[in-house]
Design an enzyme around this catalytic site. Structure first.
Site, PDB file in Angstrom:
ATOM      1  N   VAL A 101       0.847  -1.176   0.000  1.00 18.18           N
ATOM      2  CA  VAL A 101       0.000   0.000   0.000  1.00 18.18           C
ATOM      3  C   VAL A 101       0.889   1.233   0.000  1.00 18.18           C
ATOM      4  CG1 VAL A 101      -0.274  -0.189   2.518  1.00 18.18           C
ATOM      5  CG2 VAL A 101      -1.818   1.258   1.231  1.00 18.18           C
ATOM      6  N   ASP A 224       9.632   8.061 -13.096  1.00 17.11           N
ATOM      7  CA  ASP A 224       9.768   7.815 -11.653  1.00 17.11           C
ATOM      8  C   ASP A 224      10.587   6.534 -11.450  1.00 17.11           C
ATOM      9  OD1 ASP A 224       9.451   8.199  -8.910  1.00 17.11           O
ATOM     10  OD2 ASP A 224       7.482   7.236  -8.836  1.00 17.11           O
TER      11      ASP A 224
END
Ligand code: ADP
Ligand code: MN
Length: 283
Positions: A101, A224
């Site tokens: 998460v 990224d």
């Protein structure tokens, strides 16, 4: 299905129809007026009240009393709408443990209807701190007024597009399907580069850099890339986490590409003592 998704099983197709109507209404309003839901669903008031009370009890919707009685979706309902489509399309059989998460996603294991090992990534962009995310991440563009629903769906669409264009040419998890904020892809059996001990770091570094160059040739700059977005195992690697990719013709593309390379180079220098200048590899 695991606990978070236990509620998913309680939902029937009538519930999903009602949730989809709330979703449709949210295109125009922050809260969807009850009258609109009556119209969309062509149901009578007692039926609608029953349905809304039920969805409220299951924590799928939220209501507001003033200036008019209105409803909106809670994030989990949006996940469930996506999941329902993937189940209806017979892409997946069940969903398992949460693997990870982050601030902008939740990732679960899933099993395909043929027993394949997949992951589902539910994008969460904008669900917690939309404005911050919108400023940090370029891909929202100018549409600041859009809701988290739009932001999360756009992130999933972007990621799926990158995976689809790159699959077979650059090591990425094979995309299977997507809907709303969810991306279904193959599960890679490995760990983040950041936490792995690699046997042949020179060779891996070369391979990661050349995959970045290959994806630039295809027209996609990751944007990224880092040791956290590369998964490795004994046989190889995949590059993950593509929602923020930019087109290779974007004015910032070259700068982002160089930053991607230098993140990877810095990591290999720090952890494995491999010295290389980004420019040498970037050309
Ligand atoms: P975030 O936006 O949260 O960084 P990522 O796409 O980087 O999302 O995924 C977060 C984590 O989930 C990864 O570090 C990895 O542990 C796991 N993960 C993501 N995609 C896969 C995959 N295809 N196979 C296995 N694990 C995955
Ligand atoms: Mn990541």
């Amino acid at each position: 299905m695991k606990r978070v998704f236990a509620a998913f099983r309680d939902l029937g197709q009538e519930d999903f129809r009602a949730l989809a109507s709330v979703e449709a209404g949210l295109r125009r309003r922050e809260f969807v007026p009850k009258e609109d839901l009556l119209k969309y669903l062509r149901s009578d008031l007692p039926d609608l009240d029953y349905r809304l009370a039920r969805l409220d009890r299951l924590s799928m919707i939220q209501s507001r009393g003033t200036p008019y009685k209105g409803y909106r979706l809670l994030p989990r309902a949006y996940d469930f709408l996506a999941l329902n489509v993937l189940v209806q399309r017979e892409r997946i059989e069940s969903i398992g443990d949460k693997i990870a998460v982050g601030k902008e996603s939740e990732i679960y294991e899933a099993l395909g209807t043929g027993g394949q090992r997949f992951v589902i990534k539910f994008h969460r962009l904008g669900m917690t701190s939309f404005h911050r995310a919108a400023n940090v991440r370029g891909y929202i563009g100018d549409r600041r007024h859009i809701s988290w629903i739009y932001a999360a769906r756009l992130a999933a669409e972007r990621e799926y597009e990158a995976l689809t264009r790159l699959a077979g040419q650059v090591p990425v998890p094979k995309p299977i399907d997507h809907n709303r904020n969810a991306v279904l892809m193959e599960r890679f059996d490995g760990a983040e580069l950041a936490q792995s001990e690699v046997a042949r770091p020179h060779k891996l570094l070369e391979a990661i850099l050349s995959s970045a160059r290959r994806s630039r040739e295809i027209g996609i700059i990751h944007g990224d890339l880092s040791e956290y977005n590369v998964l490795v195992n004994e046989d190889g690697f995949v590059v993950i986490d593509w929602p923020q990719w930019v087109d290779a013709s974007h004015p910032q593309a070259e700068a982002l590409f160089q930053r991607d390379l230098s993140n990877i180079l810095k990591f290999f220098e720090k952890k494995y003592g491999i010295r290389a200048r980004a420019t040498k590899w970037g050309a």
